[in-house]
Scaffold this active site. Structure first.
Site, PDB file in Angstrom:
ATOM      1  N   SER A 227       0.820  -1.211   0.000  1.00 17.42           N
ATOM      2  CA  SER A 227       0.000   0.000   0.000  1.00 17.42           C
ATOM      3  C   SER A 227       0.856   1.263   0.000  1.00 17.42           C
ATOM      4  O   SER A 227       0.444   2.298  -0.524  1.00 17.42           O
ATOM      5  CB  SER A 227      -0.933   0.008   1.220  1.00 17.42           C
ATOM      6  OG  SER A 227      -0.172  -0.046   2.416  1.00 17.42           O
TER       7      SER A 227
ATOM      8  N   PHE B  43       3.384   1.802  -1.756  1.00 18.63           N
ATOM      9  CA  PHE B  43       3.727   2.135  -3.134  1.00 18.63           C
ATOM     10  C   PHE B  43       2.561   2.818  -3.850  1.00 18.63           C
ATOM     11  O   PHE B  43       2.738   3.451  -4.869  1.00 18.63           O
ATOM     12  CB  PHE B  43       4.145   0.876  -3.890  1.00 18.63           C
ATOM     13  CG  PHE B  43       5.355   0.211  -3.301  1.00 18.63           C
ATOM     14  CD1 PHE B  43       6.610   0.796  -3.398  1.00 18.63           C
ATOM     15  CD2 PHE B  43       5.240  -0.989  -2.624  1.00 18.63           C
ATOM     16  CE1 PHE B  43       7.719   0.188  -2.849  1.00 18.63           C
ATOM     17  CE2 PHE B  43       6.352  -1.601  -2.070  1.00 18.63           C
ATOM     18  CZ  PHE B  43       7.591  -1.007  -2.179  1.00 18.63           C
ATOM     19  N   GLU B  44       1.357   2.639  -3.324  1.00 16.54           N
ATOM     20  CA  GLU B  44       0.198   3.317  -3.892  1.00 16.54           C
ATOM     21  C   GLU B  44       0.023   4.704  -3.281  1.00 16.54           C
ATOM     22  O   GLU B  44      -0.470   5.626  -3.915  1.00 16.54           O
ATOM     23  CB  GLU B  44      -1.056   2.470  -3.665  1.00 16.54           C
ATOM     24  CG  GLU B  44      -0.986   1.107  -4.359  1.00 16.54           C
ATOM     25  CD  GLU B  44      -2.185   0.234  -4.023  1.00 16.54           C
ATOM     26  OE1 GLU B  44      -2.940   0.617  -3.105  1.00 16.54           O
ATOM     27  OE2 GLU B  44      -2.358  -0.820  -4.658  1.00 16.54           O
ATOM     28  N   MET B  45       0.458   4.853  -2.043  1.00 15.47           N
ATOM     29  CA  MET B  45       0.285   6.126  -1.351  1.00 15.47           C
ATOM     30  C   MET B  45       1.256   7.181  -1.882  1.00 15.47           C
ATOM     31  O   MET B  45       0.901   8.344  -2.024  1.00 15.47           O
ATOM     32  CB  MET B  45       0.513   5.946   0.160  1.00 15.47           C
ATOM     33  CG  MET B  45      -0.564   5.121   0.863  1.00 15.47           C
ATOM     34  SD  MET B  45      -0.046   4.606   2.519  1.00 15.47           S
ATOM     35  CE  MET B  45       0.499   6.164   3.209  1.00 15.47           C
TER      36      MET B  45
END
Length: 330
Positions: A227, A229-231
């Protein structure tokens, strides 16, 4: 079909005005045969000091079934006589079998080569890369060969399977890649020196890495270890644009323990990635397919470069009295 057969003869000096050359079929002269078979004109190809090379063509306007026979070219002069024969025959099944056999052998050879490549393509590519390949790290100005991402298992939930995964991810994987193959890994809990916010530091370290290795365990997925890497926009863009190649190491029976669709969704957001299966302790052996495949996906390096880095790292650790430990990633 039409057919021309040439008879060339060399005549030594004999004092005669002209040597004799003619064709026959069996005991019959060509003039006695059907009109579609005839002799051409005698051609003088070369002459020197009474020695001659001549040519006489046997001409078939069309070859018929009845023409299949033995034809003989005769030459004679004062010095003697000689002859040479040809047999005119119809193409039979043997030639077709020979052709089919040749094509079959070529096909089997191709199948064998394809099979060998399918079974040993990684070994072949590694051998080629070590012999002829370049060094990926030569001019990219990056500090690390790979960033290792793994979520440590909670001790309260540790079971036998997770214990093997923990040992592999935190000890075996870094030790083999760094000490045996000479790669330089970034492990946050071991190597991260805080200079700002955690996300900024993480982004900087990923940007300095040529690969992102994600040890995909059930615990990693359940905690949504990706997550972050998505933030972070910069990290997300690196994955989407393929700026960094991701290597997924999948532990056994991942499908049966978690919602595997989440893993598939993670993969679909990435442009460049590969998946390598870890099959437990048997994959930990250095001669296993697992390490060969992982080495193939890692940055290409010359063997002498890897050895030199290993020696330098060992010397540096010895002089400083430092023993590096592989710590869990959160």
């Amino acid at each position: 079909q039409p057919l021309n057969v040439a008879c060339k003869a060399f005549f030594g000096f004999s004092g005669e005005s002209g040597p004799m050359i003619y064709w026959t079929r069996g005991e019959r002269f060509i003039e006695e045969l059907e009109n579609h078979i005839k002799e051409g004109e005698i051609r003088l190809l070369k002459e020197h000091l009474g020695e001659k090379i001549v040519e006489l063509m046997l001409i078939f306007d069309v070859v018929k079934e009845a023409d299949l026979a033995n034809y003989t070219c005769h030459v004679e002069n004062r010095n003697g006589r000689k002859h040479a024969s040809i047999i005119l025959r119809k193409k039979d099944l043997i030639s077709k079998i020979e052709l089919a056999g040749g094509l079959g052998a070529i096909f089997l050879l191709l199948v064998l080569l394809v099979t060998i490549y399918k079974c040993y393509n990684v070994e072949l590519m590694l051998c080629y890369r070590q012999t002829f390949g370049g060094d990926e790290a030569m001019d990219d100005n990056k500090e690390y060969d790979a960033y290792l991402s793994y979520t440590k298992v909670d001790p309260d939930t540790l079971d036998c399977d997770n214990s093997e995964e923990e040992q592999f991810a935190l000890k075996i994987l870094p030790d083999v890649l760094e000490k045996h193959y000479g790669y330089k890994l970034f492990i946050p809990d071991r190597d991260l020196i805080p200079t700002g916010t955690y996300l900024d530091d993480l982004t900087r370290c990923v940007e300095q890495s040529r690969r992102l290795i994600i040890v995909l365990t059930p615990d990693y997925v359940l905690r949504r270890g990706w997550s972050i890497f998505e933030m972070e926009n910069r990290l997300h863009n690196m994955l989407v644009t393929g700026e960094i190649k991701v290597i997924f190491i999948e532990c056994p029976e991942l499908r049966s323990k978690i919602n595997y669709q989440e893993v598939e969704s993670l993969k679909h957001t990435m442009k460049v990635f590969s998946v390598i299966k870890w099959h437990g302790p048997k994959s930990s052996k250095l001669n296993s397919k697992f390490w060969k495949r992982l080495l193939y996906e890692m940055p290409a390096k010359k063997k002498e470069v890897l050895s030199r880095r290993h020696v330098l790292d060992s010397a540096e650790q010895g002089s400083l009295g430092i023993s590096k430990r592989c710590l869990p990633l959160r």
